[in-house]
Write a protein that holds these residues in place. Structure first.
Motif, short mmCIF file in Angstrom:
data_model
loop_
_atom_site.label_atom_id
_atom_site.label_comp_id
_atom_site.label_asym_id
_atom_site.label_seq_id
_atom_site.Cartn_x
_atom_site.Cartn_y
_atom_site.Cartn_z
N SER B 127 2.99 8.10 -40.84
CA SER B 127 3.40 7.86 -39.45
C SER B 127 4.46 8.87 -39.04
N THR B 128 4.85 8.82 -37.78
CA THR B 128 5.91 9.68 -37.29
C THR B 128 6.70 8.95 -36.20
N THR B 129 7.78 9.61 -35.73
CA THR B 129 8.65 8.98 -34.74
C THR B 129 9.46 10.10 -34.06
N ALA B 147 3.45 15.95 -37.50
CA ALA B 147 2.42 16.12 -36.47
C ALA B 147 2.92 15.42 -35.21
N ARG B 148 2.38 15.81 -34.06
CA ARG B 148 2.82 15.17 -32.81
C ARG B 148 2.24 13.77 -32.70
N ARG B 193 -0.86 18.67 -26.28
CA ARG B 193 -0.17 19.26 -27.43
C ARG B 193 -0.48 18.47 -28.68
N GLY B 194 -0.64 19.20 -29.75
CA GLY B 194 -0.90 18.58 -31.04
C GLY B 194 0.16 19.01 -32.00
N PRO B 195 -0.11 18.99 -33.27
CA PRO B 195 -1.40 18.55 -33.79
C PRO B 195 -1.54 17.03 -33.85
#
Lengths: 205, 205
Positions: B127-129, B147-148, B193-195
């Motif tokens: 996951s991301t934040t 990653a975005r 926008r990515g990735p």
């Protein structure tokens, strides 16, 4: 600096909320800037084009504003509530004209430009709007510029919806400098997009 | 498909409104998709981190949802109202856990990921934040991905604030295809926008 983000029935939610958040974030980051969400009348609640209901924090007539952000919404589809309907009714354009005469900079997002045009303010002036309304803006007498943000001093405009983020960041940059605008852009994890057209820059083209 | 965008005191306005508008726009463009703004309790009005007051259209318990969008807000500054406060109180994380157990995909924006983490759901999961909370997310046991947008099936997450636009467009793409997502992106004049990270793509790296 006092900024009003004006909402009206059928306003596009992101057109309004994106600049609102960018400017509020700029204030936290150090800009001497107050941003309030206002309605033209004393509406306690206003429903946007996509059904989001917001409660304005004041009215357009309640104070003096240095900048008035004008969102679009419901123009291209001639919605019963929205910018097209407001342009036909004429009260919001009249209010914008008065604010402009009193010295406020009008900053339109998306088809908010058509409300500024309906106020008779953009004839012969450089501006832009959502891609689907560019031809109408041109027919109404504006000098349409191919840029994401168009700064003509007391009239600022931008392209559709998400261009409002870049417009608000430009307003931060022109008053408080590039560095603060970049701080805000990083905070909201936005890669700024241009070009920003200004008279100064166009002279150097 | 039914999507809930959950708001709570101190939610970040753009985290919630951007995906809401992207998904509502996708429905207009043809996606069989209903998106509602909901609160966990029966609050008639909810104030965001930047003072915007919105009126929820329902409650998190009022229906079954296929996807629940979880905005962040007030995490990095430990605001009295916001994601940090909600994580400590525990009721919203518990509600998210129940929804997830009932089959909902949780899609967090910005520090909304910390609420999913507080629900105990992202331990060992990619996951991301928001950039300022990445270390805390990692310390809480999540496999932080650079990653975005991170799509791990029933858990989707993204970077800060404006990344919510790209997350919502990705949700459109994974259910209705690239073409519809591009139509929505053009409508809101957003350059995607990515990735975007997915398990499938990571296997091909």
């Amino acid at each position: 600096m006092r900024v009003a983000v004006v909402v009206y029935p059928g306003f596009d939610e992101l057109d309004a909320v994106a600049p609102y958040e960018v400017l509020r974030t700029a204030a936290v980051a150090g800009a001497n800037l107050e941003t309030v969400l206002v309605s033209r009348d004393r509406a306690a609640r206003v429903a946007g084009a996509h059904g989001l209901i917001v409660e304005p924090q004041g009215t357009l007539e309640s104070g003096s504003f240095d900048v008035v952000i004008v969102p679009g919404g419901g123009w291209n589809d001639r919605a019963a509530a929205g910018a097209y309907s407001e342009a036909r009714r004429g009260e919001l354009p009249a209010a914008l004209r008065e604010l402009h005469e009193a010295g406020a900079t009008l900053a339109s997002v998306c088809t908010g430009a058509m409300l500024v045009s309906a106020a008779g303010l953009s004839r012969g002036r450089p501006s832009t709007t959502h891609q689907l309304a560019l031809e109408e803006l041109r027919e109404a007498g504006s000098e349409v510029i191919d840029a994401r943000v168009v700064d003509d001093g007391d009239l600022v405009s931008c392209g559709g919806v998400t261009a409002g983020i870049d417009l608000a960041l430009w307003l931060v940059e022109r008053s408080w400098g590039t560095e603060l605008a970049e701080v805000v852009a990083r905070t909201i994890e936005h890669e700024r997009r241009g070009p920003v057209w200004t008279r100064e820059r166009s002279r150097h083209d």
